[in-house]
Design an enzyme around this catalytic site. Structure first.
Site, PDB file in Angstrom:
ATOM      1  N   ASP A 139       0.860  -1.657   0.138  1.00 43.07           N
ATOM      2  CA  ASP A 139       0.337  -0.265  -0.096  1.00 43.07           C
ATOM      3  C   ASP A 139       1.125   1.090   0.103  1.00 43.07           C
ATOM      4  OD1 ASP A 139      -2.533   2.291   0.651  1.00 43.07           O
ATOM      5  OD2 ASP A 139      -3.266   0.147   1.247  1.00 43.07           O
ATOM      6  N   ASP A 188       4.119   2.772  -4.312  1.00 42.36           N
ATOM      7  CA  ASP A 188       3.021   2.798  -4.737  1.00 42.36           C
ATOM      8  C   ASP A 188       2.933   2.225  -6.341  1.00 42.36           C
ATOM      9  OD1 ASP A 188       1.654   4.446  -7.105  1.00 42.36           O
ATOM     10  OD2 ASP A 188       2.408   6.242  -6.093  1.00 42.36           O
ATOM     11  N   GLY A 196     -13.656   6.827  -2.289  1.00 46.81           N
ATOM     12  CA  GLY A 196     -14.376   7.495  -1.076  1.00 46.81           C
ATOM     13  C   GLY A 196     -15.657   7.302  -1.489  1.00 46.81           C
ATOM     14  N   SER A 214     -17.214  -2.595  -8.261  1.00 49.67           N
ATOM     15  CA  SER A 214     -18.222  -1.278  -6.973  1.00 49.67           C
ATOM     16  C   SER A 214     -19.619  -1.455  -8.034  1.00 49.67           C
ATOM     17  CB  SER A 214     -17.534  -0.121  -7.027  1.00 49.67           C
ATOM     18  OG  SER A 214     -18.767   0.636  -6.974  1.00 49.67           O
ATOM     19  N   TYR A 246     -15.616   7.160 -11.265  1.00 46.35           N
ATOM     20  CA  TYR A 246     -14.983   6.206 -10.798  1.00 46.35           C
ATOM     21  C   TYR A 246     -16.015   4.306 -10.819  1.00 46.35           C
ATOM     22  CZ  TYR A 246     -15.234   3.522  -6.368  1.00 46.35           C
ATOM     23  OH  TYR A 246     -15.125   2.144  -5.690  1.00 46.35           O
ATOM     24  N   ASN A 253     -21.719  -0.792  -1.470  1.00 44.45           N
ATOM     25  CA  ASN A 253     -21.134   0.015   0.243  1.00 44.45           C
ATOM     26  C   ASN A 253     -20.876  -0.516   1.741  1.00 44.45           C
ATOM     27  OD1 ASN A 253     -21.166   2.246   1.918  1.00 44.45           O
ATOM     28  ND2 ASN A 253     -22.888   3.650   0.980  1.00 44.45           N
ATOM     29  N   LYS A 305     -22.070  11.491  12.935  1.00 39.85           N
ATOM     30  CA  LYS A 305     -21.898  13.218  13.573  1.00 39.85           C
ATOM     31  C   LYS A 305     -23.270  12.612  14.836  1.00 39.85           C
ATOM     32  CE  LYS A 305     -22.233  14.337   8.023  1.00 39.85           C
ATOM     33  NZ  LYS A 305     -23.295  14.893   7.577  1.00 39.85           N
ATOM     34  N   ARG A 329     -29.907   3.130   0.006  1.00 41.61           N
ATOM     35  CA  ARG A 329     -28.907   2.374   0.102  1.00 41.61           C
ATOM     36  C   ARG A 329     -29.139   1.109   0.960  1.00 41.61           C
ATOM     37  NH1 ARG A 329     -27.901   6.351  -3.185  1.00 41.61           N
ATOM     38  NH2 ARG A 329     -26.128   6.650  -3.586  1.00 41.61           N
ATOM     39  N   ARG A 339     -30.280   2.944  -4.680  1.00 42.63           N
ATOM     40  CA  ARG A 339     -29.545   1.175  -5.223  1.00 42.63           C
ATOM     41  C   ARG A 339     -28.952  -0.107  -3.345  1.00 42.63           C
ATOM     42  NH1 ARG A 339     -23.760   2.537  -5.641  1.00 42.63           N
ATOM     43  NH2 ARG A 339     -24.170   3.370  -7.523  1.00 42.63           N
TER      44      ARG A 339
HETATM   45  P1  NAD Z   1      -9.714   1.766   1.090  1.00 38.96           P
HETATM   46  O1  NAD Z   1      -9.761   3.203   0.551  1.00 38.96           O
HETATM   47  O2  NAD Z   1      -9.227   2.097   3.021  1.00 38.96           O
HETATM   48  O3  NAD Z   1      -8.161   1.220   0.972  1.00 38.96           O
HETATM   49  C1  NAD Z   1      -8.024   1.230  -0.621  1.00 38.96           C
HETATM   50  C2  NAD Z   1      -6.399   1.093  -0.624  1.00 38.96           C
HETATM   51  O4  NAD Z   1      -5.591   1.750  -1.619  1.00 38.96           O
HETATM   52  C3  NAD Z   1      -5.495   2.289   0.745  1.00 38.96           C
HETATM   53  O5  NAD Z   1      -5.453   1.806   1.620  1.00 38.96           O
HETATM   54  C4  NAD Z   1      -4.795   3.325   0.144  1.00 38.96           C
HETATM   55  O6  NAD Z   1      -3.842   3.974   0.000  1.00 38.96           O
HETATM   56  C5  NAD Z   1      -4.320   2.379  -1.247  1.00 38.96           C
HETATM   57  N1  NAD Z   1      -4.651   2.450  -2.231  1.00 38.96           N
HETATM   58  C6  NAD Z   1      -4.934   3.665  -3.589  1.00 38.96           C
HETATM   59  N2  NAD Z   1      -4.020   4.054  -4.113  1.00 38.96           N
HETATM   60  C7  NAD Z   1      -2.909   3.381  -4.237  1.00 38.96           C
HETATM   61  C8  NAD Z   1      -1.152   2.789  -4.963  1.00 38.96           C
HETATM   62  N3  NAD Z   1      -1.021   3.666  -6.209  1.00 38.96           N
HETATM   63  N4  NAD Z   1      -0.144   1.893  -4.686  1.00 38.96           N
HETATM   64  C9  NAD Z   1      -0.638   1.730  -3.663  1.00 38.96           C
HETATM   65  N5  NAD Z   1      -2.248   1.487  -2.761  1.00 38.96           N
HETATM   66  C10 NAD Z   1      -2.894   2.542  -3.383  1.00 38.96           C
HETATM   67  O7  NAD Z   1     -11.145   1.667   0.818  1.00 38.96           O
HETATM   68  P2  NAD Z   1     -11.693   0.204   0.371  1.00 38.96           P
HETATM   69  O8  NAD Z   1     -12.966   0.722   1.244  1.00 38.96           O
HETATM   70  O9  NAD Z   1     -10.385  -0.517   1.857  1.00 38.96           O
HETATM   71  O10 NAD Z   1     -11.815  -0.718  -0.676  1.00 38.96           O
HETATM   72  C11 NAD Z   1     -11.218  -1.434  -1.175  1.00 38.96           C
HETATM   73  C12 NAD Z   1     -10.799  -1.652  -2.505  1.00 38.96           C
HETATM   74  O11 NAD Z   1     -12.915  -2.126  -2.342  1.00 38.96           O
HETATM   75  C13 NAD Z   1     -11.204  -0.241  -3.998  1.00 38.96           C
HETATM   76  O12 NAD Z   1     -10.974  -0.850  -4.867  1.00 38.96           O
HETATM   77  C14 NAD Z   1     -12.531   0.328  -3.797  1.00 38.96           C
HETATM   78  O13 NAD Z   1     -12.716   0.592  -5.066  1.00 38.96           O
HETATM   79  C15 NAD Z   1     -13.572  -1.142  -3.277  1.00 38.96           C
HETATM   80  N6  NAD Z   1     -15.117  -1.256  -2.819  1.00 38.96           N
HETATM   81  C16 NAD Z   1     -15.396  -0.823  -1.584  1.00 38.96           C
HETATM   82  C17 NAD Z   1     -16.302  -0.022  -1.825  1.00 38.96           C
HETATM   83  C18 NAD Z   1     -16.267  -0.006  -0.404  1.00 38.96           C
HETATM   84  O14 NAD Z   1     -17.719   0.065   0.205  1.00 38.96           O
HETATM   85  N7  NAD Z   1     -15.040   0.356   0.547  1.00 38.96           N
HETATM   86  C19 NAD Z   1     -17.295   0.130  -2.058  1.00 38.96           C
HETATM   87  C20 NAD Z   1     -17.584  -0.786  -3.596  1.00 38.96           C
HETATM   88  C21 NAD Z   1     -16.241  -0.739  -4.046  1.00 38.96           C
HETATM   89  N1  GDD Z   2     -20.607  10.452   2.505  1.00 37.02           N
HETATM   90  C1  GDD Z   2     -21.722  10.674   3.200  1.00 37.02           C
HETATM   91  N2  GDD Z   2     -21.727  11.413   3.969  1.00 37.02           N
HETATM   92  N3  GDD Z   2     -23.022  10.323   2.243  1.00 37.02           N
HETATM   93  C2  GDD Z   2     -23.873  10.805   2.842  1.00 37.02           C
HETATM   94  C3  GDD Z   2     -23.573  11.883   4.758  1.00 37.02           C
HETATM   95  C4  GDD Z   2     -23.242  12.692   5.234  1.00 37.02           C
HETATM   96  O1  GDD Z   2     -23.068  13.152   5.988  1.00 37.02           O
HETATM   97  N4  GDD Z   2     -25.472  12.247   4.017  1.00 37.02           N
HETATM   98  C5  GDD Z   2     -26.213  11.707   3.503  1.00 37.02           C
HETATM   99  N5  GDD Z   2     -25.114  11.007   2.776  1.00 37.02           N
HETATM  100  C6  GDD Z   2     -26.084  10.640   1.110  1.00 37.02           C
HETATM  101  C7  GDD Z   2     -25.533  10.797  -0.079  1.00 37.02           C
HETATM  102  O2  GDD Z   2     -25.677  12.090  -0.274  1.00 37.02           O
HETATM  103  C8  GDD Z   2     -26.150   9.782  -0.194  1.00 37.02           C
HETATM  104  O3  GDD Z   2     -26.876   9.836  -1.277  1.00 37.02           O
HETATM  105  C9  GDD Z   2     -25.735   8.019  -0.173  1.00 37.02           C
HETATM  106  O4  GDD Z   2     -25.764   8.898   1.420  1.00 37.02           O
HETATM  107  C10 GDD Z   2     -24.672   7.284   0.074  1.00 37.02           C
HETATM  108  O5  GDD Z   2     -23.587   7.697  -0.117  1.00 37.02           O
HETATM  109  P1  GDD Z   2     -21.947   7.062   0.362  1.00 37.02           P
HETATM  110  O6  GDD Z   2     -22.410   5.954   1.204  1.00 37.02           O
HETATM  111  O7  GDD Z   2     -20.934   7.773   0.997  1.00 37.02           O
HETATM  112  O8  GDD Z   2     -21.649   6.485  -0.834  1.00 37.02           O
HETATM  113  P2  GDD Z   2     -22.903   5.785  -2.596  1.00 37.02           P
HETATM  114  O9  GDD Z   2     -24.002   4.889  -1.690  1.00 37.02           O
HETATM  115  O10 GDD Z   2     -23.508   6.619  -2.673  1.00 37.02           O
HETATM  116  O11 GDD Z   2     -21.573   5.345  -2.980  1.00 37.02           O
HETATM  117  C11 GDD Z   2     -20.347   4.141  -2.138  1.00 37.02           C
HETATM  118  O12 GDD Z   2     -20.623   3.330  -2.550  1.00 37.02           O
HETATM  119  C12 GDD Z   2     -20.531   2.836  -3.655  1.00 37.02           C
HETATM  120  C13 GDD Z   2     -20.728   0.884  -3.916  1.00 37.02           C
HETATM  121  O13 GDD Z   2     -22.091   1.063  -3.589  1.00 37.02           O
HETATM  122  C14 GDD Z   2     -19.064   5.295  -2.803  1.00 37.02           C
HETATM  123  O14 GDD Z   2     -18.563   4.769  -1.256  1.00 37.02           O
HETATM  124  C15 GDD Z   2     -18.555   4.097  -3.585  1.00 37.02           C
HETATM  125  O15 GDD Z   2     -17.211   4.526  -3.870  1.00 37.02           O
HETATM  126  C16 GDD Z   2     -18.918   2.577  -3.400  1.00 37.02           C
HETATM  127  O16 GDD Z   2     -18.576   2.432  -4.861  1.00 37.02           O
END
Ligand code: NAD
Ligand code: GDD
Length: 327
Positions: A32, A50, A76, A118, A149, A178, A200, A220, A283
């Site tokens: 990482d 990296d 994110g 995702s 994304y 998510n 929050k 969601r 979703r």
């Molecule tokens: P996270 O951000 O905690 O983990 C991703 C890691 O990748 C981070 O630690 C980051 O430093 C590392 N990284 C980024 N760029 C890099 C690089 N150039 N070289 C080496 N490391 C690098 O996120 P997560 O929630 O653990 O997600 C893991 C995977 O799952 C990701 O691919 C994300 O897109 C996917 N995903 C996550 C969610 C979710 O809800 N958490 C949903 C859909 C998809």
């Molecule tokens: N982050 C966040 N923070 N979202 C909020 C908040 C807040 O304080 N309040 C309300 N929301 C609402 C957002 O506007 C959105 O409509 C919903 O909560 C969900 O937001 P997120 O959890 O941030 O993201 P997502 O579900 O739209 O998308 C996420 O999930 C994907 C996979 O299902 C993201 O993390 C994506 O990166 C991921 O791939």
């Protein structure tokens, strides 16, 4: 002893996956750009590197590896991926990681690789009705993700499948919906709704209010990380490539989710709906395919996962109590 590489081991799901693989007796290397900031640091070897640099991918991917888990990505929640300001970085950084990991895996002869896609790759037009979103795997095309994304994830799914077809690397692709839980990002701007709402609520004064982006009627489903890791392992051990959803089918509106967290906290708080980055209107995971192919689907009730996540985030806030935390 089986050997695995976890790319993104410094992150949330990667950290949990390292622990799981260790508990199953694997030798594990992690890589990482950052150390894991929480307690899940159990890799046998951790390389700070990296993956946008092909030399790093060549160094960490060795021919003795049985499995690679590619979770490294620039990612994110809505505040990071739906503002549009990070689009070029998200696409550039994540594609480079995927390209370099796949090319090194091909050159070193590694036979099996997992890729974390995702639910953001699903078409926007199927996610307009908050009460009836469609996220079955075959609905992915014609493609129309609502974020760059999501487009990057869809392209990279195809990249992994192309390496499988042309170079004999067994690909396993999951579309996460998510994922949340302890050790997940909970502040700083990349946090997703479950962690943001827990933060929050934990920070609010009893009798006060919390802000929720949008009208709160958007829906969601949220999946606790333990179930996500279980799904990753089951998929990796199966003969099914995917792509397959790994998510919960327990859909909830954001305001109802906030009410659940408030109830868990024991506080009396009101909800203030404010403008913010929103993403799709509705979703939910569709678990027919995972049930059919793996004979398994996540089953942990949302509330159970939220209770332990709320406790963990409350502890983190206590630890940081003297430092400012973004609302
Ligand atoms: P996270 O951000 O905690 O983990 C991703 C890691 O990748 C981070 O630690 C980051 O430093 C590392 N990284 C980024 N760029 C890099 C690089 N150039 N070289 C080496 N490391 C690098 O996120 P997560 O929630 O653990 O997600 C893991 C995977 O799952 C990701 O691919 C994300 O897109 C996917 N995903 C996550 C969610 C979710 O809800 N958490 C949903 C859909 C998809
Ligand atoms: N982050 C966040 N923070 N979202 C909020 C908040 C807040 O304080 N309040 C309300 N929301 C609402 C957002 O506007 C959105 O409509 C919903 O909560 C969900 O937001 P997120 O959890 O941030 O993201 P997502 O579900 O739209 O998308 C996420 O999930 C994907 C996979 O299902 C993201 O993390 C994506 O990166 C991921 O791939």
């Amino acid at each position: 002893m089986k050997k695995a590489l976890v790319c993104g081991a410094g992150g949330f799901i990667g950290g949990h996956l390292v622990n799981r693989l260790k508990s199953e007796g694997y030798w594990v290397r992690g890589v990482d750009v950052k150390e894991n900031e929480y307690e899940n640091r159990n890799a046998d070897e951790f390389i700070l590197g990296d993956l946008r640099d092909p030399e790093v991918a060549n160094e960490v991917i060795t021919s003795d590896l049985d499995e690679i888990y590619q979770l490294a990505a620039d990612m994110g929640g809505a505040g990071f991926v739906f503002t549009g300001t990070n689009d070029a970085a998200i696409m550039h950084n994540s594609v480079l990681c995927n390209l370099n990991v796949l090319e090194a895996a091909k050159n070193k002869g590694v036979k099996r690789i997992f890729y974390s896609s995702s639910a953001c790759m699903y078409p926007e037009h199927n996610q307009m009705d908050p009460n009836n979103p469609k996220c079955s795997e075959e609905s992915a095309y014609p493609a129309n993700p609502d974020s760059e994304y999501g487009w990057e994830k869809l392209f990279s799914e195809r990249l992994f499948l192309a390496y499988q077809k042309n170079h004999g690397i067994e690909a396993r692709i999951a579309r996460f919906h998510n994922i949340f839980g302890p050790q997940g990002t909970w502040d700083g701007g990349r946090e997703k709704a479950p962690a943001a709402v827990c933060r929050k609520v934990a920070m609010a004064e009893d009798g006060g209010s919390i802000e929720i982006w949008g009208d709160g009627k958007q829906t969601r489903s949220f999946l606790i990380v333990d179930e996500c890791v279980e799904g990753i392992r089951r998929l990796m051990l199966s003969d099914f490539s995917g792509p397959v959803n790994i998510g919960s089918e327990e859909m909830i509106s954001l305001n109802d989710f906030a009410k659940m967290v408030i109830d868990i906290s024991g506080k009396s708080l009101s909800i203030n709906n404010i403008p913010g980055p929103l993403g799709v209107r509705g979703r939910n995971s569709d678990n027919h395919l995972i049930q059919e192919k793996l004979g398994w689907a996540p089953s942990t009730p949302l509330r159970k996962g939220v209770e332990k996540t709320y406790d963990w985030i409350s502890e983190q806030i206590q630890k940081k109590v003297l430092e400012p935390v973004e609302a």
